[in-house]
Write a protein that holds these residues in place. Structure first.
Motif, PDB file in Angstrom:
ATOM      1  N   ALA A 132      -7.166   1.255  -6.140  1.00 41.64           N
ATOM      2  CA  ALA A 132      -5.778   1.693  -6.310  1.00 41.64           C
ATOM      3  C   ALA A 132      -5.376   2.705  -5.243  1.00 41.64           C
ATOM      4  O   ALA A 132      -4.228   2.715  -4.777  1.00 41.64           O
ATOM      5  N   ALA A 133      -6.319   3.566  -4.847  1.00 38.06           N
ATOM      6  CA  ALA A 133      -6.027   4.553  -3.806  1.00 38.06           C
ATOM      7  C   ALA A 133      -5.726   3.862  -2.479  1.00 38.06           C
ATOM      8  O   ALA A 133      -4.800   4.254  -1.750  1.00 38.06           O
ATOM      9  N   PHE A 134      -6.496   2.834  -2.133  1.00 41.77           N
ATOM     10  CA  PHE A 134      -6.232   2.092  -0.895  1.00 41.77           C
ATOM     11  C   PHE A 134      -4.898   1.350  -0.976  1.00 41.77           C
ATOM     12  O   PHE A 134      -4.145   1.299   0.008  1.00 41.77           O
ATOM     13  N   SER A 135      -4.594   0.764  -2.145  1.00 45.44           N
ATOM     14  CA  SER A 135      -3.315   0.062  -2.309  1.00 45.44           C
ATOM     15  C   SER A 135      -2.149   1.024  -2.172  1.00 45.44           C
ATOM     16  O   SER A 135      -1.156   0.737  -1.481  1.00 45.44           O
ATOM     17  N   SER A 136      -2.263   2.180  -2.825  1.00 47.46           N
ATOM     18  CA  SER A 136      -1.205   3.187  -2.746  1.00 47.46           C
ATOM     19  C   SER A 136      -1.084   3.742  -1.329  1.00 47.46           C
ATOM     20  O   SER A 136       0.022   3.954  -0.821  1.00 47.46           O
ATOM     21  N   GLY A 137      -2.232   3.972  -0.682  1.00 45.26           N
ATOM     22  CA  GLY A 137      -2.216   4.451   0.696  1.00 45.26           C
ATOM     23  C   GLY A 137      -1.579   3.442   1.636  1.00 45.26           C
ATOM     24  O   GLY A 137      -0.838   3.813   2.560  1.00 45.26           O
ATOM     25  N   PHE A 138      -1.844   2.159   1.401  1.00 43.89           N
ATOM     26  CA  PHE A 138      -1.232   1.098   2.209  1.00 43.89           C
ATOM     27  C   PHE A 138       0.281   1.148   2.076  1.00 43.89           C
ATOM     28  O   PHE A 138       1.014   1.106   3.072  1.00 43.89           O
ATOM     29  N   ALA A 139       0.771   1.261   0.820  1.00 45.16           N
ATOM     30  CA  ALA A 139       2.217   1.316   0.591  1.00 45.16           C
ATOM     31  C   ALA A 139       2.828   2.564   1.230  1.00 45.16           C
ATOM     32  O   ALA A 139       3.930   2.504   1.798  1.00 45.16           O
ATOM     33  N   THR A 140       2.121   3.701   1.152  1.00 43.26           N
ATOM     34  CA  THR A 140       2.622   4.942   1.749  1.00 43.26           C
ATOM     35  C   THR A 140       2.763   4.805   3.256  1.00 43.26           C
ATOM     36  O   THR A 140       3.750   5.259   3.851  1.00 43.26           O
ATOM     37  N   MET A 141       1.776   4.180   3.906  1.00 44.69           N
ATOM     38  CA  MET A 141       1.828   4.024   5.357  1.00 44.69           C
ATOM     39  C   MET A 141       2.905   3.024   5.785  1.00 44.69           C
ATOM     40  O   MET A 141       3.530   3.188   6.833  1.00 44.69           O
ATOM     41  N   VAL A 142       3.120   1.986   4.972  1.00 47.78           N
ATOM     42  CA  VAL A 142       4.215   1.056   5.262  1.00 47.78           C
ATOM     43  C   VAL A 142       5.543   1.799   5.179  1.00 47.78           C
ATOM     44  O   VAL A 142       6.431   1.639   6.039  1.00 47.78           O
ATOM     45  N   ASN A 143       5.691   2.632   4.158  1.00 47.49           N
ATOM     46  CA  ASN A 143       6.898   3.447   4.025  1.00 47.49           C
ATOM     47  C   ASN A 143       7.054   4.393   5.216  1.00 47.49           C
ATOM     48  O   ASN A 143       8.162   4.572   5.745  1.00 47.49           O
ATOM     49  N   ALA A 144       5.948   4.994   5.648  1.00 47.44           N
ATOM     50  CA  ALA A 144       5.995   5.903   6.802  1.00 47.44           C
ATOM     51  C   ALA A 144       6.435   5.160   8.063  1.00 47.44           C
ATOM     52  O   ALA A 144       7.198   5.701   8.878  1.00 47.44           O
ATOM     53  N   ALA A 145       5.965   3.935   8.218  1.00 49.95           N
ATOM     54  CA  ALA A 145       6.357   3.137   9.388  1.00 49.95           C
ATOM     55  C   ALA A 145       7.846   2.821   9.353  1.00 49.95           C
ATOM     56  O   ALA A 145       8.526   2.841  10.393  1.00 49.95           O
ATOM     57  N   ILE A 146       8.374   2.536   8.152  1.00 46.42           N
ATOM     58  CA  ILE A 146       9.805   2.246   8.019  1.00 46.42           C
ATOM     59  C   ILE A 146      10.636   3.482   8.380  1.00 46.42           C
ATOM     60  O   ILE A 146      11.630   3.400   9.111  1.00 46.42           O
ATOM     61  N   VAL A 147      10.230   4.644   7.865  1.00 51.83           N
ATOM     62  CA  VAL A 147      10.935   5.890   8.177  1.00 51.83           C
ATOM     63  C   VAL A 147      10.825   6.203   9.662  1.00 51.83           C
ATOM     64  O   VAL A 147      11.796   6.647  10.293  1.00 51.83           O
ATOM     65  N   SER A 153      13.637   6.041   3.398  1.00 50.24           N
ATOM     66  CA  SER A 153      12.374   6.063   2.667  1.00 50.24           C
ATOM     67  C   SER A 153      12.472   5.191   1.415  1.00 50.24           C
ATOM     68  O   SER A 153      13.496   5.187   0.723  1.00 50.24           O
ATOM     69  N   LEU A 154      11.416   4.451   1.142  1.00 43.88           N
ATOM     70  CA  LEU A 154      11.394   3.569  -0.023  1.00 43.88           C
ATOM     71  C   LEU A 154      11.214   4.386  -1.297  1.00 43.88           C
ATOM     72  O   LEU A 154      10.557   5.428  -1.298  1.00 43.88           O
ATOM     73  N   SER A 155      11.771   3.913  -2.371  1.00 41.77           N
ATOM     74  CA  SER A 155      11.610   4.573  -3.661  1.00 41.77           C
ATOM     75  C   SER A 155      10.178   4.395  -4.166  1.00 41.77           C
ATOM     76  O   SER A 155       9.433   3.527  -3.684  1.00 41.77           O
ATOM     77  N   THR A 156       9.811   5.217  -5.136  1.00 46.18           N
ATOM     78  CA  THR A 156       8.463   5.108  -5.714  1.00 46.18           C
ATOM     79  C   THR A 156       8.233   3.731  -6.311  1.00 46.18           C
ATOM     80  O   THR A 156       7.148   3.148  -6.159  1.00 46.18           O
ATOM     81  N   GLY A 157       9.238   3.188  -6.972  1.00 47.05           N
ATOM     82  CA  GLY A 157       9.101   1.866  -7.581  1.00 47.05           C
ATOM     83  C   GLY A 157       8.820   0.784  -6.556  1.00 47.05           C
ATOM     84  O   GLY A 157       7.968  -0.093  -6.783  1.00 47.05           O
ATOM     85  N   VAL A 158       9.507   0.835  -5.425  1.00 49.55           N
ATOM     86  CA  VAL A 158       9.279  -0.168  -4.376  1.00 49.55           C
ATOM     87  C   VAL A 158       7.882  -0.009  -3.791  1.00 49.55           C
ATOM     88  O   VAL A 158       7.188  -1.009  -3.533  1.00 49.55           O
ATOM     89  N   GLN A 159       7.435   1.239  -3.597  1.00 55.73           N
ATOM     90  CA  GLN A 159       6.089   1.456  -3.059  1.00 55.73           C
ATOM     91  C   GLN A 159       5.013   0.961  -4.032  1.00 55.73           C
ATOM     92  O   GLN A 159       3.999   0.400  -3.611  1.00 55.73           O
ATOM     93  N   VAL A 160       5.240   1.164  -5.319  1.00 51.58           N
ATOM     94  CA  VAL A 160       4.295   0.648  -6.318  1.00 51.58           C
ATOM     95  C   VAL A 160       4.261  -0.877  -6.254  1.00 51.58           C
ATOM     96  O   VAL A 160       3.188  -1.497  -6.332  1.00 51.58           O
ATOM     97  N   LEU A 387      -3.331   1.012 -12.851  1.00 51.26           N
ATOM     98  CA  LEU A 387      -3.513   2.324 -12.236  1.00 51.26           C
ATOM     99  C   LEU A 387      -2.364   2.642 -11.281  1.00 51.26           C
ATOM    100  O   LEU A 387      -1.893   3.785 -11.210  1.00 51.26           O
ATOM    101  N   LEU A 388      -1.917   1.651 -10.538  1.00 50.62           N
ATOM    102  CA  LEU A 388      -0.805   1.868  -9.608  1.00 50.62           C
ATOM    103  C   LEU A 388       0.496   2.185 -10.346  1.00 50.62           C
ATOM    104  O   LEU A 388       1.312   2.983  -9.872  1.00 50.62           O
ATOM    105  N   LEU A 389       0.687   1.576 -11.520  1.00 47.31           N
ATOM    106  CA  LEU A 389       1.899   1.825 -12.298  1.00 47.31           C
ATOM    107  C   LEU A 389       1.981   3.268 -12.804  1.00 47.31           C
ATOM    108  O   LEU A 389       3.063   3.748 -13.152  1.00 47.31           O
ATOM    109  N   LEU A 390       0.833   3.968 -12.849  1.00 44.32           N
ATOM    110  CA  LEU A 390       0.843   5.361 -13.289  1.00 44.32           C
ATOM    111  C   LEU A 390       1.713   6.231 -12.386  1.00 44.32           C
ATOM    112  O   LEU A 390       2.218   7.276 -12.815  1.00 44.32           O
ATOM    113  N   GLN A 391       1.891   5.816 -11.136  1.00 41.98           N
ATOM    114  CA  GLN A 391       2.695   6.597 -10.198  1.00 41.98           C
ATOM    115  C   GLN A 391       4.162   6.645 -10.601  1.00 41.98           C
ATOM    116  O   GLN A 391       4.900   7.541 -10.173  1.00 41.98           O
TER     117      GLN A 391
END
Length: 510
Positions: A132-147, A153-160, A387-391
């Protein structure tokens, strides 16, 4: 020559199958991993380039440059010692259960079920949280690339949603036969090393300003509110997470040729190579940040970038170069997550095979065409998704996931190593890979280290409000005990108007 190689491979496979049968199991998984694939798989599953990047925000705010660097050095030394102990045990018991299986083998028959049950669950939960940490980290970095590219910036729901989507792709890839996935891991290991070299060179060469060596090795930053002595302790969390999963090759032992030697070498080789790669990457990042306190302050608040590591890329190599480095990081996260899912499915399969889970007879199902534990692949996908939905419920869920993953790994490593140097110190039979007379002393040191760091996992990373408030909150105004004037915003305007009162009221007041 080719015929001799074929004969040697058959002999090794026969030896592996016979050893597995002696442990009470039959060969169900496809044994298609070579020793090189075993190392590449371990190295990719740990992927310090990705894991250091995920934990950089925690590292910088919990200690700063000096603490980040020395935590890595200290953590690396002890991690190698732990890896040596695990490798020695793996050489004797090369099974998919890894630490779960070893815990039951190294203690008495009476306590074996309890030891294996506890160790297995800790390792399973740690691995699932790591996915889950790698999945969340992947989504965070994709969001960082978009910004970074000028987008919102993508919403938390989209990143999840992105995290769950990439987890699904990894699950589909894990339906492949293990030797097919092994070639992807070889590619991933090569890509990790080459991309680390590229990022390090870019950060050192293109950074317009560099931190002084004294700042990198000695400066501190405390964003926790706790005393620095406490911060020195909790700063190790990021290092421990970055190394977590170095026993990955042991989980693939039933799918590795010559597992009694190849899997242990993969574990030790991964610890050493990851430590060296991590040192180079951390130094490149820290030297690219001239002043950590200013850097953290400028990149915090509502307008903060999604990731401090991408912010570091920006100040060192703004524009297209920063985007290129971010893409390299995203690809590394992709490979790391793919391998992490593989590990979790193998510990899940081993536990299902022994009936640990409810409905184990269904969860242990092997897809015959590829000889992969497909039912467990589906199970892990759903567990990681939960686990990812906990975010969605908590803003601190990601840090909590890192803590859960690290704690699960630490305890699951501790149990078999502790038994190795206590209950089984006189009965332990040395395998092809062994530490000789240094086996027990190294196991003792590793056990002490794992015990201390497991306790540290319970320490909070941010000072609770009721502790920090005592430094600034003065309570309600008390004119009899406190002459401190109220802030202007709270001063009541004086009522200077004259009011007529009756003579009876005036007399009573007098």
């Amino acid at each position: 020559m080719a015929i001799n190689t074929e004969i040697n491979n058959i002999e090794k496979e026969d030896t592996d199958v016979r050893l597995l049968r002696e442990m009470g199991y039959t060969q169900e998984l496809y044994r298609g991993f070579s020793p090189l694939m075993s190392f590449a798989f371990c190295f990719t599953a740990v992927n310090v380039l990705a894991s250091i990047s995920i934990g950089l925000t925690y590292s910088l705010t919990t200690g700063g440059s000096g603490v980040t660097f020395w935590s890595w050095i200290i953590g690396s030394v002890f991690t190698i010692l732990v890896g040596l102990s695990l490798a020695e045990i793996c050489s004797v018991y090369p099974s998919a259960g890894s630490v779960y299986h070893w815990a039951g083998q190294l203690t008495s028959a009476k306590h074996a079920p309890l030891a294996s049950f506890i160790c297995g669950w800790f390792n399973f939960i740690g691995n699932a949280a790591g996915d889950a940490a790698f999945s969340s980290g992947f989504a965070t970095m994709v969001n960082a690339a978009i910004v970074l590219n000028g987008g919102d910036s993508l919403s938390t729901g989209v990143q999840v949603a992105i995290g769950i989507g990439i987890t699904f792709i990894w699950a589909v890839q894990n339906a492949l036969r293990i030797d097919q996935q092994g070639w992807l891991n070889n590619l991933a290991a090569f890509f990790q090393i080459s991309s680390t070299i590229a990022i390090v060179i870019v950060l050192f060469v293109m950074a317009p300003q560099r931190a002084a060596a004294s700042d990198v090795f000695t400066s501190t930053y405390n964003g926790t509110g706790f005393p620095m002595g406490y911060v020195y302790c909790i700063s190790i969390l990021s290092t421990l997470f970055s190394f977590a999963g170095y026993e990955a090759g042991a989980h693939l032992a039933e799918e590795t040729r010559g597992a009694g030697r190849a899997a242990p070498k993969g574990i030790v080789g991964t610890c050493i190579c990851s430590a060296l790669v991590g040192i180079a990457y951390i130094l490149a990042l820290l030297f690219a940040i001239p002043d950590v306190e200013t850097f953290v302050t400028n990149n915090s608040g509502d307008d903060a970038p999604p990731s401090l590591v991408v912010a570091t890329y920006q100040i060192a190599a703004p524009g297209a170069a920063a985007m290129a480095l971010t893409i390299l990081l995203i690809i590394n996260l992709y490979f790391a997550g793919m391998s992490s899912i593989t590990v979790t499915t193998r510990i899940g399969f081993a536990m299902s095979r022994d009936g640990v889970f409810p409905l184990s007879k269904y969860l242990r199902w092997i897809y015959k065409r590829t000889q992969t534990p497909l039912a467990n692949v589906v199970l892990i996908f759903f567990v990681d998704s939960l686990l990812l939905l906990l975010q969605l419920a908590s803003t601190t869920a990601f840090t909590d996931i890192l803590s859960i993953a690290t704690f699960g790994f630490q305890v699951s490593y501790l149990i078999p190593i502790f038994f190795r140097c206590t209950v089984a110190r006189k009965t332990f039979v040395l395998g092809e890979f062994n530490l000789g007379r240094f086996g027990v002393p190294i196991a003792v040191i590793a056990s002490i280290w794992l015990t201390i760091t497991s306790i540290i996992m319970f320490f909070p990373a941010q000072q609770p409000w009721f502790l920090s408030a005592r430094h600034w909150f003065v309570g309600p105004k008390r004119v009899d005990a406190d002459s401190t004037p109220l802030p202007p915003a709270y001063v009541e305007p004086e009522d200077n108007t004259t009011k007529d009162i009756s003579s009876e009221v005036a007399t009573s007041r007098v």
